[in-house]
Design an enzyme around this catalytic site. Structure first.
Site, PDB file in Angstrom:
ATOM      1  N   ASN A  43       0.834  -1.196   0.000  1.00 26.54           N
ATOM      2  CA  ASN A  43       0.000   0.000   0.000  1.00 26.54           C
ATOM      3  C   ASN A  43       0.876   1.255   0.000  1.00 26.54           C
ATOM      4  OD1 ASN A  43       0.583  -0.888   2.687  1.00 26.54           O
ATOM      5  ND2 ASN A  43      -1.089   0.306   3.539  1.00 26.54           N
ATOM      6  N   GLU A  45       0.259   5.216   0.643  1.00 25.84           N
ATOM      7  CA  GLU A  45      -0.688   6.241   1.075  1.00 25.84           C
ATOM      8  C   GLU A  45      -0.254   7.622   0.585  1.00 25.84           C
ATOM      9  OE1 GLU A  45      -1.177   5.535   5.302  1.00 25.84           O
ATOM     10  OE2 GLU A  45      -2.327   3.715   4.880  1.00 25.84           O
ATOM     11  N   CYS A  54      -4.019   0.536  -2.516  1.00 28.06           N
ATOM     12  CA  CYS A  54      -3.893  -0.714  -1.760  1.00 28.06           C
ATOM     13  C   CYS A  54      -2.763  -1.586  -2.313  1.00 28.06           C
ATOM     14  CB  CYS A  54      -5.192  -1.503  -1.844  1.00 28.06           C
ATOM     15  SG  CYS A  54      -6.523  -0.865  -0.819  1.00 28.06           S
ATOM     16  N   GLU A  56      -2.905  -4.685  -3.110  1.00 31.38           N
ATOM     17  CA  GLU A  56      -3.371  -5.529  -4.216  1.00 31.38           C
ATOM     18  C   GLU A  56      -3.290  -4.761  -5.534  1.00 31.38           C
ATOM     19  OE1 GLU A  56      -4.814  -4.936  -1.338  1.00 31.38           O
ATOM     20  OE2 GLU A  56      -5.999  -6.627  -0.610  1.00 31.38           O
ATOM     21  N   CYS A  87     -10.076  -5.402   0.552  1.00 28.09           N
ATOM     22  CA  CYS A  87     -11.217  -4.482   0.629  1.00 28.09           C
ATOM     23  C   CYS A  87     -12.142  -4.730  -0.570  1.00 28.09           C
ATOM     24  CB  CYS A  87     -10.733  -3.034   0.662  1.00 28.09           C
ATOM     25  SG  CYS A  87     -10.184  -2.395  -0.941  1.00 28.09           S
ATOM     26  N   CYS A  90     -10.706  -3.892  -3.943  1.00 29.08           N
ATOM     27  CA  CYS A  90      -9.655  -4.821  -4.396  1.00 29.08           C
ATOM     28  C   CYS A  90     -10.228  -6.170  -4.788  1.00 29.08           C
ATOM     29  CB  CYS A  90      -8.562  -4.946  -3.346  1.00 29.08           C
ATOM     30  SG  CYS A  90      -7.524  -3.472  -3.323  1.00 29.08           S
TER      31      CYS A  90
HETATM   32  N1  THU Z   1      -5.189  -1.786   2.585  1.00 29.28           N
HETATM   33  C1  THU Z   1      -4.633  -2.544   1.594  1.00 29.28           C
HETATM   34  O1  THU Z   1      -3.561  -2.209   1.075  1.00 29.28           O
HETATM   35  N2  THU Z   1      -5.284  -3.653   1.190  1.00 29.28           N
HETATM   36  C2  THU Z   1      -6.451  -4.109   1.735  1.00 29.28           C
HETATM   37  O2  THU Z   1      -6.997  -5.074   1.255  1.00 29.28           O
HETATM   38  C3  THU Z   1      -6.992  -3.452   2.935  1.00 29.28           C
HETATM   39  C4  THU Z   1      -6.454  -2.085   3.209  1.00 29.28           C
HETATM   40  C5  THU Z   1      -4.483  -0.578   3.021  1.00 29.28           C
HETATM   41  C6  THU Z   1      -5.119   0.704   2.588  1.00 29.28           C
HETATM   42  C7  THU Z   1      -4.572   1.671   3.613  1.00 29.28           C
HETATM   43  O3  THU Z   1      -3.294   2.147   3.170  1.00 29.28           O
HETATM   44  C8  THU Z   1      -4.372   0.838   4.861  1.00 29.28           C
HETATM   45  O4  THU Z   1      -4.424  -0.523   4.422  1.00 29.28           O
HETATM   46  C9  THU Z   1      -5.418   1.063   5.922  1.00 29.28           C
HETATM   47  O5  THU Z   1      -6.689   0.936   5.411  1.00 29.28           O
END
Ligand code: THU
Length: 134
Positions: A43, A45, A54, A56, A87, A90
């Site tokens: 991920n 941000e 994310c 994925e 999520c 994803c």
């Molecule tokens: N996140 C992912 O990278 N993948 C997921 O399937 C769930 C959430 C990340 C997004 C964000 O940077 C952090 O987790 C908190 O939500």
């Protein structure tokens, strides 16, 4: 052909690279393609929170950039004790490149915690076929 162990290790390694200064929640994802190659992502941000991406999405982008377009299996590695399933967005991203039976392995640092199929996580899904069946 890469093994599930290697896929797990790739997800664990790239999780450490995550850029998650806001949530402090690092996620890694690793995809195996039918050819046995592994593509990983973390991920990333952003100070403008909604545009963070994310793990994925990063793994899928790496796969597509390498010219591959099928997901044979994916491992998602999150932090904490609970299951870090992909999520909703994803699940749909994975759906584009996977089949209903494609395994989605949810992992913690100690190993795979639970395995699902895409169809279990995203039943009755919308996909590319909807656009060609007109
Ligand atoms: N996140 C992912 O990278 N993948 C997921 O399937 C769930 C959430 C990340 C997004 C964000 O940077 C952090 O987790 C908190 O939500």
């Amino acid at each position: 052909m890469a093994s599930l162990d290697e896929l797990f290790s790739a997800a664990r390694a790239i999780q450490q690279k995550a850029y998650a200064p806001y949530s402090r929640f690092k996620v890694g994802a690793a995809i195996m393609t039918p050819s046995g190659q592994i593509f990983a992502g973390c991920n990333v941000e952003n100070a403008a929170y909604p545009i963070g991406t994310c793990a994925e999405a990063g793994a899928i982008a790496a796969m597509v950039a390498a010219g591959e377009s099928r997901i044979a299996a994916i491992v998602v590695m999150g932090e904490g004790e609970s299951l870090v399933t992909p999520c909703g967005g994803c699940r749909q991203r994975i759906r584009e490149f996977a089949s209903p039976e494609t395994p989605i392995h949810v992992a913690g640092p100690e190993g795979i915690r639970k395995s699902f199929t895409l169809d279990v996580l995203l039943p009755f899904s919308f996909g590319p076929e909807n656009l060609t069946a007109r």
